[in-house]
Write a protein that holds these residues in place. Structure first.
Motif, PDB file in Angstrom:
ATOM      1  N   GLU A  43       0.856  -1.193   0.000  1.00 53.54           N
ATOM      2  CA  GLU A  43       0.000   0.000   0.000  1.00 53.54           C
ATOM      3  C   GLU A  43       0.886   1.235   0.000  1.00 53.54           C
ATOM      4  N   LYS A  44       0.817   1.997  -1.083  1.00 51.53           N
ATOM      5  CA  LYS A  44       1.581   3.242  -1.175  1.00 51.53           C
ATOM      6  C   LYS A  44       0.867   4.371  -0.449  1.00 51.53           C
ATOM      7  N   GLU A  45      -0.442   4.467  -0.659  1.00 46.58           N
ATOM      8  CA  GLU A  45      -1.210   5.539  -0.026  1.00 46.58           C
ATOM      9  C   GLU A  45      -2.706   5.254  -0.145  1.00 46.58           C
ATOM     10  N   VAL A  46      -3.449   5.659   0.864  1.00 50.74           N
ATOM     11  CA  VAL A  46      -4.909   5.668   0.808  1.00 50.74           C
ATOM     12  C   VAL A  46      -5.362   7.079   1.135  1.00 50.74           C
ATOM     13  N   LYS A  47      -6.118   7.682   0.200  1.00 51.88           N
ATOM     14  CA  LYS A  47      -6.527   9.067   0.377  1.00 51.88           C
ATOM     15  C   LYS A  47      -8.004   9.204   0.057  1.00 51.88           C
ATOM     16  N   LEU A  48      -8.709   9.956   0.903  1.00 53.10           N
ATOM     17  CA  LEU A  48     -10.134  10.193   0.697  1.00 53.10           C
ATOM     18  C   LEU A  48     -10.325  11.485  -0.090  1.00 53.10           C
ATOM     19  N   HIS A  49     -10.755  11.359  -1.332  1.00 52.99           N
ATOM     20  CA  HIS A  49     -11.103  12.511  -2.149  1.00 52.99           C
ATOM     21  C   HIS A  49     -12.613  12.754  -2.051  1.00 52.99           C
ATOM     22  N   LYS A  50     -13.057  13.854  -2.612  1.00 52.97           N
ATOM     23  CA  LYS A  50     -14.476  14.191  -2.562  1.00 52.97           C
ATOM     24  C   LYS A  50     -15.316  13.131  -3.256  1.00 52.97           C
ATOM     25  N   LEU A  51     -14.863  12.625  -4.418  1.00 53.90           N
ATOM     26  CA  LEU A  51     -15.683  11.737  -5.213  1.00 53.90           C
ATOM     27  C   LEU A  51     -15.264  10.274  -5.138  1.00 53.90           C
TER      28      LEU A  51
END
Length: 340
Positions: A324-332
């Motif tokens: 896992e490089k990154e988990v990011k919560l975007h708007k959509l």
């Protein structure tokens, strides 16, 4: 007297028929080019008129085939509210792939961080994780996200969009990314998975993005194939499957790097567990494909298909290894960067 009268009538009728056939042949000879052009035009503008039939769930039986299940947090939040009604959505089956739904996100203020939404006026009966696998197709992803949020909110279901991006330069491993997406969706208690290519857009609102009692091939009427189902075992593009069933068949193979083969292997895994697939009718399963360059075929796909049955229990979710490089919560959407 009567006999002579009948003979006259018969001879006159035969004469008229013969004259008509002669004129018809002459007409066809003179206008064969125009007729050919007209028939070709008709096929082009109405291609699904000539699509072959396949077994499908009739419209009036669709609702009975759906699996009503939500995440626990939705059940608690919506306790006491009237349930949403889905019969009208299925029956009316509005055509959605048109302006303004295609180009503009219509009032996205009610979409929660991470690309999650649920209706506020009624209690949804379904929770769905839409897993989109992706790499280097920004234009398609933007178009997909705008349209799919406009589309899904009309269906009154609880959903969340997961975009699983392959963050390395290895050949694209679509099946492994779906496996990765299912891990994140199951951690958030989603009971239903929609395995979705980023370049496919659903056209009919009655094509509910929920799970059926059997795994469902959702895009059986695709414009790229002139709305024909190429073969019964075709099981790619967009698929709905219960999370527990996906885990039961050990997910998808991690071996298929590059284009092709993983969908057929997935279908064979389902059959190996004595499960069957299902489809909705063509009028509930139409998709359009966004234009893109064709991926290079995998050199090993045929070999992996031939010996797939030897690996169903050892190659899949239980052998999944990634970083896992990154988990990011975007708007959509919920964005997962993964190194395969």
């Amino acid at each position: 007297m009567r006999l002579n009268l009948f003979k006259c009538i018969y001879c006159e009728s035969v004469g008229h028929i013969r004259a008509f056939l002669v004129k018809l042949v002459q007409f066809l000879r003179r206008n064969w080019l125009r007729i050919t052009v007209f028939v070709t035009f008709l096929i082009c503008v109405w291609p699904n008129r000539y699509a072959p039939h396949y077994p499908y769930i009739p419209t009036d039986e669709i609702y009975d085939e759906l699996v009503e299940k939500t995440t626990q947090n939705v059940s608690h939040q919506m306790a006491g509210k009237l349930s949403c009604d889905y019969n009208e959505v299925i029956k009316e089956n509005h055509f959605m792939y048109r302006e303004p739904y295609i180009s503009t996100l219509l009032d996205g203020s009610d979409i929660r961080l991470g690309g999650e939404w649920m209706p506020s006026k009624c209690a949804p009966k379904f929770s769905t994780a839409v897993i989109v696998v992706y790499r280097q197709r920004e234009q398609q992803l933007n178009a997909f996200l705008i349209y799919i949020h406009n589309f899904l909110r009309k269906q009154l279901i609880h959903y969340r969009i997961f975009v699983i991006e392959q963050y390395d330069q290895k050949p694209f491993n679509r099946a492994m990314l779906f496996n990765i997406g299912s891990v994140y969706a199951s951690q958030l208690d989603f009971p239903c998975l929609i395995l979705h290519d980023v370049d496919l857009m659903p056209m009919n609102l009655g094509n509910l993005y929920v799970c059926t009692q059997r795994p469902r091939h959702m895009c059986s009427s695709l414009d790229k194939f002139r709305f024909n189902l190429l073969y019964h075992g075709l099981f790619g593009g967009v698929v709905s499957i219960e999370t527990k069933v996906f885990q039961f068949i050990n997910g998808m193979s991690n071996k298929f790097s590059g284009w092709g083969g993983e969908d057929d292997d997935f279908y064979e895994r389902i059959k190996a567990k004595n499960l069957e697939i299902c489809r909705f009718g063509p009028d509930h399963s139409q998709y359009t494909m966004l234009k893109h360059e064709q991926e290079l075929p995998s050199e090993n796909r045929l070999a992996f298909l031939r010996n797939g049955s030897l690996r169903y229990n050892t190659d899949g979710l239980n052998s999944l290894v990634y970083k896992e490089k990154e988990v990011k919560l975007h708007k959509l959407f919920t964005h997962v960067l993964a190194i395969t």
